[in-house]
Design a protein around this motif. Structure first.
Motif, PDB file in Angstrom:
ATOM      1  N   LYS A 605       0.861  -1.173   0.000  1.00  0.00           N
ATOM      2  CA  LYS A 605       0.000   0.000   0.000  1.00  0.00           C
ATOM      3  C   LYS A 605       0.898   1.223   0.000  1.00  0.00           C
ATOM      4  CE  LYS A 605      -3.606   2.263   2.777  1.00  0.00           C
ATOM      5  NZ  LYS A 605      -4.387   2.191   4.045  1.00  0.00           N
ATOM      6  N   HIS A 606       0.606   2.173  -0.906  1.00  0.00           N
ATOM      7  CA  HIS A 606       1.474   3.335  -1.030  1.00  0.00           C
ATOM      8  C   HIS A 606       0.686   4.624  -0.785  1.00  0.00           C
ATOM      9  CE1 HIS A 606      -0.462   3.596  -4.934  1.00  0.00           C
ATOM     10  NE2 HIS A 606       0.058   4.797  -5.088  1.00  0.00           N
ATOM     11  N   ASP A 607       1.447   5.701  -0.641  1.00  0.00           N
ATOM     12  CA  ASP A 607       0.860   7.020  -0.416  1.00  0.00           C
ATOM     13  C   ASP A 607       0.163   7.469  -1.696  1.00  0.00           C
ATOM     14  OD1 ASP A 607       0.213   9.624   0.133  1.00  0.00           O
ATOM     15  OD2 ASP A 607       2.230  10.210   0.796  1.00  0.00           O
ATOM     16  N   LYS A 608      -1.128   7.723  -1.604  1.00  0.00           N
ATOM     17  CA  LYS A 608      -1.900   8.084  -2.798  1.00  0.00           C
ATOM     18  C   LYS A 608      -1.505   9.438  -3.374  1.00  0.00           C
ATOM     19  CE  LYS A 608      -6.078   5.366  -2.009  1.00  0.00           C
ATOM     20  NZ  LYS A 608      -7.561   5.397  -1.922  1.00  0.00           N
ATOM     21  N   SER A 609      -0.794  10.231  -2.596  1.00  0.00           N
ATOM     22  CA  SER A 609      -0.376  11.536  -3.129  1.00  0.00           C
ATOM     23  C   SER A 609       0.705  11.388  -4.193  1.00  0.00           C
ATOM     24  CB  SER A 609       0.139  12.424  -1.987  1.00  0.00           C
ATOM     25  OG  SER A 609       1.302  11.855  -1.392  1.00  0.00           O
ATOM     26  N   HIS A 610       1.335  10.203  -4.252  1.00  0.00           N
ATOM     27  CA  HIS A 610       2.337   9.922  -5.279  1.00  0.00           C
ATOM     28  C   HIS A 610       1.746   8.959  -6.293  1.00  0.00           C
ATOM     29  CE1 HIS A 610       5.456  11.915  -2.956  1.00  0.00           C
ATOM     30  NE2 HIS A 610       5.116  11.181  -1.896  1.00  0.00           N
ATOM     31  N   LYS A 611       1.621   9.417  -7.521  1.00  0.00           N
ATOM     32  CA  LYS A 611       1.078   8.550  -8.559  1.00  0.00           C
ATOM     33  C   LYS A 611       2.191   7.675  -9.137  1.00  0.00           C
ATOM     34  CE  LYS A 611      -2.750  11.542  -9.889  1.00  0.00           C
ATOM     35  NZ  LYS A 611      -3.441  12.228 -11.016  1.00  0.00           N
ATOM     36  N   GLU A 639      -8.592  -1.096  -7.039  1.00  0.00           N
ATOM     37  CA  GLU A 639      -9.158   0.215  -7.319  1.00  0.00           C
ATOM     38  C   GLU A 639     -10.662   0.144  -7.100  1.00  0.00           C
ATOM     39  OE1 GLU A 639      -8.551   3.697 -10.654  1.00  0.00           O
ATOM     40  OE2 GLU A 639      -8.678   1.631 -11.338  1.00  0.00           O
ATOM     41  N   ASP A 671      -0.982   6.269 -15.074  1.00  0.00           N
ATOM     42  CA  ASP A 671      -0.947   7.305 -14.049  1.00  0.00           C
ATOM     43  C   ASP A 671      -2.295   7.344 -13.323  1.00  0.00           C
ATOM     44  OD1 ASP A 671      -0.039  10.839 -14.067  1.00  0.00           O
ATOM     45  OD2 ASP A 671      -0.266   9.372 -12.471  1.00  0.00           O
ATOM     46  N   SER A 672      -2.388   6.537 -12.286  1.00  0.00           N
ATOM     47  CA  SER A 672      -3.664   6.436 -11.573  1.00  0.00           C
ATOM     48  C   SER A 672      -3.407   6.127 -10.105  1.00  0.00           C
ATOM     49  CB  SER A 672      -4.532   5.343 -12.206  1.00  0.00           C
ATOM     50  OG  SER A 672      -5.777   5.240 -11.556  1.00  0.00           O
ATOM     51  N   ASN A 673      -4.400   6.397  -9.268  1.00  0.00           N
ATOM     52  CA  ASN A 673      -4.299   6.103  -7.844  1.00  0.00           C
ATOM     53  C   ASN A 673      -4.881   4.734  -7.540  1.00  0.00           C
ATOM     54  OD1 ASN A 673      -3.107   8.554  -7.083  1.00  0.00           O
ATOM     55  ND2 ASN A 673      -5.096   9.580  -7.108  1.00  0.00           N
ATOM     56  N   GLU A 675      -5.479   1.684  -4.381  1.00  0.00           N
ATOM     57  CA  GLU A 675      -5.513   1.434  -2.938  1.00  0.00           C
ATOM     58  C   GLU A 675      -4.378   0.499  -2.542  1.00  0.00           C
ATOM     59  OE1 GLU A 675      -9.448   0.165  -1.770  1.00  0.00           O
ATOM     60  OE2 GLU A 675     -10.303   1.325  -3.441  1.00  0.00           O
TER      61      GLU A 675
END
Length: 708
Positions: A605-611, A639, A671-673, A675
């Motif tokens: 799980k990564h920080d969503k602020s970084h795409k 997602e 390039d998407s967010n 979860e």
């Protein structure tokens, strides 16, 4: 209880026994072998030799100082001490003569053997002539003392190496060669052999009929066969012996000796794997290899210069669209000048270089039209070492001017039409270290004459192209590290300056038409794989040289392995793939996660602020150790509560056993967010029929997961 006289008589008679045995053993045939119990006696030689030395020297004090002879009790103590010492000296000589039959030979042994025998016989002579005049005793005492010292010195040399006693006084700090000058055997392998192996395998002591104190002995091997099999460490006796358990009697070095470090074992292994050559330059090694990486830490990468740096504003003014003036390497005062573009070349611009003439060490004028240009100005460049003038239409007048450059070492003049006068001008350049002269139509007699005139110069004539197409050697790729945070400089070189280097940054094979042409160092700011090949007219393009480079990626907020690695190859668990430490090209180094029965499967799980834009897998390939490319790589993303497939790749399988290598599988991500992300890497379940382990399960080894 025996009286003193009885004991004295016994010891005196024993002296004659030791003299007789010593002479018998000295004259015994060299091939005669003693029973095991006698060999044990011989091996006691180092244990007992110290006793006679002390007793003889102590007894000599009584003979050397006549004043002590006046006291009967002191005199008797002195005589008994010397008598005991002489007996022990005889026993020590006999033990040494027996020990000498065990794979000792050479001049050092003969010196020690005869000196020891001489000391013993002289001690016997001095004892029985102790009643003679004081002057005779004093002379014999001095000779005996000198003999004891020399015998011990030659014995130490035999055991510990030549000049063991005085080595600390003679030792000097040796300047290490630069990385460009270093040789694998001379500067990396031989120091290991000298430190850890020579005490048992040198002139004087040749255990197992193996000598390691000269190249011929290393090439010959010992009584069990060749020391190594070039290109195959695992079939080499050297590799086998150093990896045996320390308690094994065949383990080398023996357990009572200083052992090889992991680094030293790796150097020996890599040297054998790369062919076991005795003249190989470190620079010719694969930059990805452990050998090259260690060498880059040991040796200075660049030559140091002690002159002052040029003014930065001056350098900036010299740089334009057809000329580049740069430091030879970061922080160096030495400058490299390169010209580009024939149409834009202005001969007058060469005069501008006078402002940095003290700092210029290399000038590249390849393919510039120099026929009408006066090169006399170059003689005022005191530190110019390398000059490239390939395909420049230079003539005799230019060569004469070049010959006046005071410190020129490397000259490349390929592709120029030279006549007899030109070759005569070249013959005068006796200070050159390297000369590149790829010219068509040079006769054998011209080559011979030039080679005789320039005996100390390495001349590369290329080839005559008479119906045979040769393959060029692959280029060398240099980079300071594999992992980087911002940007990374990659340099590509080839020993033949006139060749054309082409490269790709996407891992595809370079070609001679469409791929990028290398002119300056390549700077990269993202993970990838660079391939480079060399091309030249009338030559077959080289094989590819490959390097991978990895930009330190994002660290996920959470991560966990869904499958456990093999117990033997579990490194630091899930943390291994995010520690930004590149594993060595050795799956047993403790830096790799190894999977065989199960796939590598991780969820993060990564920080969503970084795409996320790309995801890379750093893998190890070593077909000989059953480590193959994965059969399938899947990347899934969660997602809106639903898993979707981002990547479903089947990497190209291996078709043969190749060298151990690192590999980077890099996948672009939309390039998407997301979860969560899940990565699954499947090992090969059945090795192919061409492999020695056909049908067995293969392995996948991974050390880094790069998220960018």
């Amino acid at each position: 209880m025996p009286t003193k006289n009885t004991l004295r008589n016994l010891l005196e008679n024993c002296l004659f026994v030791w003299v007789g045995l010593s002479l018998i053993l000295t004259l015994a045939p060299a091939q005669y072998q003693f029973p095991e119990i006698i060999q044990v006696t011989g091996r006691a030689h180092p244990l007992i030799l110290h006793f006679p030395i002390v007793l003889l020297l102590l007894g000599l004090i009584f003979f050397f100082l006549p004043a002590l002879q006046k006291n009967p009790e002191v005199k008797e103590i002195g005589e008994f001490t010397f008598l005991f010492g002489s007996n022990l000296a005889g026993i020590t000589v006999i033990a040494g003569l027996i020990l000498a039959r065990e794979e000792y030979e050479g001049d050092a042994l003969l010196l020690h053997q005869w000196a020891g025998l001489g000391v013993f016989l002289l001690s016997v002579l001095l004892y029985f002539f102790r009643a003679k005049k004081a002057s005779i005793k004093t002379t014999l005492s001095l000779i005996l003392a000198a003999g004891i010292v020399l015998t011990g010195h030659w014995g130490a040399n035999l055991t510990h190496g030549d000049d063991f006693l005085l080595a600390p006084l003679k030792s000097e700090v040796q300047d290490l060669p630069t990385l460009a000058e270093a040789e694998v055997f001379r500067d990396m392998v031989n120091p290991i052999l000298e430190a850890k192996c020579l005490s048992c395998h040198k002139e004087g002591k040749i255990k197992g009929e193996l000598r390691l104190d000269h190249v011929e002995g290393i090439q010959k091997g010992g009584k069990t066969g060749p020391l190594f099999v070039a290109g195959d460490p695992e079939k080499s006796i050297l590799f086998e012996r150093i990896h045996l358990p320390v308690d094994d009697k065949k383990h080398m070095p023996p357990k009572n000796k200083a052992q090889l470090s992991d680094e030293e074992m790796m150097v020996l292994q890599e040297w054998i794997a790369q062919g076991g050559k005795f003249d190989q330059k470190v620079e010719d090694s694969n930059p990805e290899s452990e050998l090259f990486q260690l060498a880059s830490l040991k040796f200075e990468k660049n030559k140091s210069y002690d002159f002052e740096a040029a003014d930065q504003e001056t350098i900036q003014e010299l740089n334009n669209f057809y000329r580049l003036v740069t430091p030879l390497y970061p922080e160096s005062p030495a400058l490299l000048v390169s010209y580009y573009g024939i149409a834009a070349f202005d001969p007058e611009s060469l005069k501008d270089l006078k402002d940095v003439k003290e700092q210029v060490v290399e000038i590249n004028l390849n393919k510039m039209p120099l026929k009408e240009v006066d090169l006399e100005f170059l003689k005022d460049f005191p530190h110019l070492e390398k000059l490239s003038l390939n395909f420049t239409d230079i003539e005799t007048k230019h060569l004469q001017a070049i010959s006046e450059i005071p410190n020129l070492q490397d000259l490349a003049v390929s592709g120029n039409a030279f006549g007899e006068k030109d070759f005569q001008a070249l013959e005068n350049m006796t200070g050159l270290r390297k000369l590149f002269l790829w010219q068509k139509g040079i006769s054998d007699s011209q080559k011979d004459q030039l080679s005789k005139s320039l005996e100390t110069t390495e001349i590369d004539f290329g080839f005559d192209g008479s119906g045979i197409t040769y393959e060029l050697n692959p280029p060398s790729i240099k980079q300071d590290k594999v992992f980087f945070s911002d940007s990374l400089k990659i340099e590509i070189t080839h020993p033949i300056p006139s060749t054309e280097i082409r490269y790709t940054l996407d891992g595809s094979e370079p070609d001679s038409l469409n791929s990028l042409i290398y002119t300056n160092p390549v700077w990269v700011n993202s993970s990838g794989k660079l391939r480079a090949k060399v091309f030249a007219e009338d030559w077959k393009g080289s094989n590819s040289s490959v390097t991978v480079y990895m930009k330190a990626g994002l660290s996920p907020e959470e991560y966990k392995l869904l499958t456990d690695p093999n117990e033997k190859y579990k490194a630091q668990g899930a943390r291994t793939v995010f520690d930004k430490v590149k594993g060595k090209n050795n799956h047993t180094s403790g830096e790799w996660l190894g999977y065989s029965e199960k796939p590598f499967d991780i969820e993060l799980k990564h920080d969503k602020s970084h795409k996320i834009k790309s995801l890379g897998l750093s893998l190890l390939y070593n077909e000989s150790a059953y480590i193959f490319p994965p059969t399938r790589v899947q990347i899934l993303a969660l997602e809106n509560g639903k898993w979707i497939t981002l990547v479903d790749d089947h990497p190209k399988p291996s078709e043969k056993i190749e060298e151990i290598r690192s590999e980077l599988l890099l996948y672009p991500i939309e390039d998407s967010n997301f979860e969560k992300i899940r990565v699954t890497v499947n090992p090969i379940t059945s090795l192919p029929s061409w492999h020695a382990g056909a049908g067995a399960r293969g392995w996948v080894f991974i050390d880094e997961l790069l998220i960018n």
